[in-house]
Design a protein around this motif. Structure first.
Motif, PDB file in Angstrom:
ATOM      1  N   ARG A  61       0.826  -1.219   0.000  1.00 37.75           N
ATOM      2  CA  ARG A  61       0.000   0.000   0.000  1.00 37.75           C
ATOM      3  C   ARG A  61       0.854   1.261   0.000  1.00 37.75           C
ATOM      4  O   ARG A  61       1.839   1.383   0.722  1.00 37.75           O
ATOM      5  CB  ARG A  61      -0.963   0.016   1.179  1.00 37.75           C
ATOM      6  N   GLY A  62       0.462   2.207  -0.863  1.00 39.90           N
ATOM      7  CA  GLY A  62       1.166   3.477  -0.957  1.00 39.90           C
ATOM      8  C   GLY A  62       2.393   3.463  -1.838  1.00 39.90           C
ATOM      9  O   GLY A  62       3.036   4.502  -2.007  1.00 39.90           O
ATOM     10  N   VAL A  63       2.730   2.294  -2.400  1.00 41.31           N
ATOM     11  CA  VAL A  63       3.952   2.153  -3.196  1.00 41.31           C
ATOM     12  C   VAL A  63       3.604   1.788  -4.631  1.00 41.31           C
ATOM     13  O   VAL A  63       2.765   0.916  -4.872  1.00 41.31           O
ATOM     14  CB  VAL A  63       4.876   1.081  -2.580  1.00 41.31           C
ATOM     15  N   ASN A  64       4.230   2.467  -5.580  1.00 39.01           N
ATOM     16  CA  ASN A  64       4.103   2.208  -7.005  1.00 39.01           C
ATOM     17  C   ASN A  64       2.633   2.208  -7.437  1.00 39.01           C
ATOM     18  O   ASN A  64       1.972   3.234  -7.389  1.00 39.01           O
ATOM     19  CB  ASN A  64       4.822   0.910  -7.372  1.00 39.01           C
ATOM     20  N   ARG A  65       2.085   1.032  -7.798  1.00 41.81           N
ATOM     21  CA  ARG A  65       0.735   0.992  -8.361  1.00 41.81           C
ATOM     22  C   ARG A  65      -0.356   0.740  -7.331  1.00 41.81           C
ATOM     23  O   ARG A  65      -1.540   0.678  -7.690  1.00 41.81           O
ATOM     24  CB  ARG A  65       0.694  -0.080  -9.462  1.00 41.81           C
ATOM     25  N   SER A  66       0.003   0.589  -6.055  1.00 41.37           N
ATOM     26  CA  SER A  66      -0.993   0.430  -4.984  1.00 41.37           C
ATOM     27  C   SER A  66      -1.212   1.788  -4.331  1.00 41.37           C
ATOM     28  O   SER A  66      -0.345   2.290  -3.613  1.00 41.37           O
ATOM     29  CB  SER A  66      -0.525  -0.595  -3.951  1.00 41.37           C
ATOM     30  N   THR A  67      -2.353   2.382  -4.591  1.00 38.92           N
ATOM     31  CA  THR A  67      -2.600   3.765  -4.197  1.00 38.92           C
ATOM     32  C   THR A  67      -3.404   3.843  -2.904  1.00 38.92           C
ATOM     33  O   THR A  67      -4.182   2.943  -2.571  1.00 38.92           O
ATOM     34  CB  THR A  67      -3.349   4.500  -5.310  1.00 38.92           C
ATOM     35  N   LEU A  68      -3.220   4.940  -2.195  1.00 46.48           N
ATOM     36  CA  LEU A  68      -3.947   5.198  -0.957  1.00 46.48           C
ATOM     37  C   LEU A  68      -5.068   6.201  -1.208  1.00 46.48           C
ATOM     38  O   LEU A  68      -4.906   7.138  -1.995  1.00 46.48           O
ATOM     39  CB  LEU A  68      -3.007   5.763   0.111  1.00 46.48           C
ATOM     40  N   ASP A  69      -6.192   6.024  -0.499  1.00 44.01           N
ATOM     41  CA  ASP A  69      -7.258   7.015  -0.576  1.00 44.01           C
ATOM     42  C   ASP A  69      -6.781   8.343  -0.001  1.00 44.01           C
ATOM     43  O   ASP A  69      -7.142   9.411  -0.499  1.00 44.01           O
ATOM     44  CB  ASP A  69      -8.490   6.515   0.195  1.00 44.01           C
ATOM     45  N   GLU A  70      -5.966   8.266   1.053  1.00 45.51           N
ATOM     46  CA  GLU A  70      -5.357   9.444   1.660  1.00 45.51           C
ATOM     47  C   GLU A  70      -3.843   9.279   1.571  1.00 45.51           C
ATOM     48  O   GLU A  70      -3.258   8.532   2.359  1.00 45.51           O
ATOM     49  CB  GLU A  70      -5.796   9.593   3.122  1.00 45.51           C
ATOM     50  N   ASP A 188      13.180   8.950 -11.210  1.00 47.04           N
ATOM     51  CA  ASP A 188      11.968   9.360 -11.904  1.00 47.04           C
ATOM     52  C   ASP A 188      10.881   9.671 -10.888  1.00 47.04           C
ATOM     53  O   ASP A 188      11.019   9.330  -9.698  1.00 47.04           O
ATOM     54  CB  ASP A 188      11.539   8.308 -12.932  1.00 47.04           C
ATOM     55  N   PRO A 189       9.790  10.311 -11.289  1.00 42.52           N
ATOM     56  CA  PRO A 189       8.786  10.764 -10.321  1.00 42.52           C
ATOM     57  C   PRO A 189       8.195   9.646  -9.457  1.00 42.52           C
ATOM     58  O   PRO A 189       7.969   9.832  -8.255  1.00 42.52           O
ATOM     59  CB  PRO A 189       7.718  11.411 -11.209  1.00 42.52           C
ATOM     60  N   GLN A 190       7.950   8.465 -10.052  1.00 41.49           N
ATOM     61  CA  GLN A 190       7.383   7.372  -9.261  1.00 41.49           C
ATOM     62  C   GLN A 190       8.390   6.851  -8.236  1.00 41.49           C
ATOM     63  O   GLN A 190       8.044   6.589  -7.093  1.00 41.49           O
ATOM     64  CB  GLN A 190       6.934   6.223 -10.167  1.00 41.49           C
ATOM     65  N   GLU A 191       9.649   6.723  -8.646  1.00 46.75           N
ATOM     66  CA  GLU A 191      10.684   6.296  -7.711  1.00 46.75           C
ATOM     67  C   GLU A 191      10.840   7.296  -6.574  1.00 46.75           C
ATOM     68  O   GLU A 191      11.021   6.914  -5.415  1.00 46.75           O
ATOM     69  CB  GLU A 191      12.012   6.114  -8.450  1.00 46.75           C
ATOM     70  N   ALA A 192      10.770   8.587  -6.907  1.00 44.16           N
ATOM     71  CA  ALA A 192      10.872   9.620  -5.882  1.00 44.16           C
ATOM     72  C   ALA A 192       9.691   9.553  -4.916  1.00 44.16           C
ATOM     73  O   ALA A 192       9.854   9.719  -3.701  1.00 44.16           O
ATOM     74  CB  ALA A 192      10.955  11.000  -6.535  1.00 44.16           C
TER      75      ALA A 192
END
Length: 290
Positions: A61-70, A188-192
């Motif tokens: 959760r919260g990393v790469n393609r697993s997104t958080l609602d908050e 890159d932006p995702q890594e950052a």
């Protein structure tokens, strides 16, 4: 196309997050999990195991393609264990063998405590458990200093302090004799974003998690504590050795160092496959198995 080469990717909505996961192969279920490392880091190893296993990988959760609602929410081992439990339920799969490395090993141990009915074996490879070390308060203070350094904008300095605290030699963070070290290229932006999430929302809760040793010893899940042969003297070597001692077992050694599963999956897979094979029989049945 063989089942081992087919990768099914999907998302699952869970409380406060949407999880990305991949499934490949066929056979007994093995879950490969990291933190902060995500599914892409495990893909080569997963491909090697998929010849005779169903392999589940996921972005925490919260990393790469697993997104958080908050997006500002912290990630704790309990939350990540609940995520894995929901994935296993969603897939109607298990009980599973779970290989977790680093923060993923902490997640796997939390899963064994909270949902032992879904897990057959946990292979906890080098969990960074400060609470099992002789100097937990000093280690916690070091983590806080690392985070503060990152917040100040000194990303390279934060990583250098992280490696020093972990006692992992990293030449790229060592200052050369002829002047300061070069600042690493900007990710890159995702890594950052993943890096920021690790420092601000994942590291503290992961390193401060304290395993319920009594529950792990009494429960039905086989716990294998893994250490890299090249990790001697490192923080995770000490923490893993302490965990094995607390559980009344001995560490199991794997080739390579802390992230050997990603650095050399071809060299790592045979040892992991061996450990998986040794633990195919449920723990409660082993005494009567010829």
């Amino acid at each position: 196309m063989s089942p081992a080469t087919i990768v099914t990717a999907d998302h699952l909505k869970v409380p406060d997050a949407t999880l990305y996961y991949e499934v490949r192969g066929q056979g007994p279920l093995v879950v490969l999990v990291g933190a902060p490392m995500h599914a892409a880091h495990f893909a080569p190893l997963a491909g090697l195991l998929a010849d005779d296993h169903t392999v589940l990988t996921t972005d925490p959760r919260g990393v790469n393609r697993s997104t958080l609602d908050e997006p500002g929410q912290d990630s704790t081992p309990r939350m990540r264990a609940d995520d894995l439990s929901r994935l296993l339920t969603h897939l109607d799969a298990g009980p599973a063998a779970v290989f977790g490395s680093s923060g993923g090993a902490v997640t796997a141990l939390a899963l064994a405590v909270a949902h032992p009915e879904q897990v057959r074996t946990v292979i906890a490879h080098e969990p960074p458990l400060n609470r099992l070390l002789d100097d937990p308060e000093e280690r916690d203070a070091a983590v806080e200093d690392i985070i503060a350094t990152y917040v100040s904008g000194d990303v390279a300095g934060a990583w250098a302090k992280f490696m020093i605290n972990a006692n992992i030699p990293m030449p790229e963070f060592e200052e050369p004799a002829d002047g300061p070290a070069e600042v690493p290229a900007k990710p890159d932006p995702q890594e950052a974003a993943d890096e920021r999430f690790w420092f601000l929302h994942e590291m503290r809760a992961t390193t401060r998690w304290e395993p319920d040793i009594a529950a792990l010893r009494a429960g039905p899940v086989s716990i294998v504590v893994g250490i890299g042969e090249e990790s001697a003297g490192q923080l995770c070597d000490h923490a893993s050795t302490a965990l094995a001692a607390a559980l009344g077992t001995k560490p199991t050694y794997f080739p390579g160092g802390h992230i050997a599963f990603a650095d050399d999956p071809d060299g790592f897979a045979p040892r992991l496959r061996e450990i998986l094979r040794e633990n195919e029989v449920p723990r409660e049945n082993r005494a009567t198995t010829p």
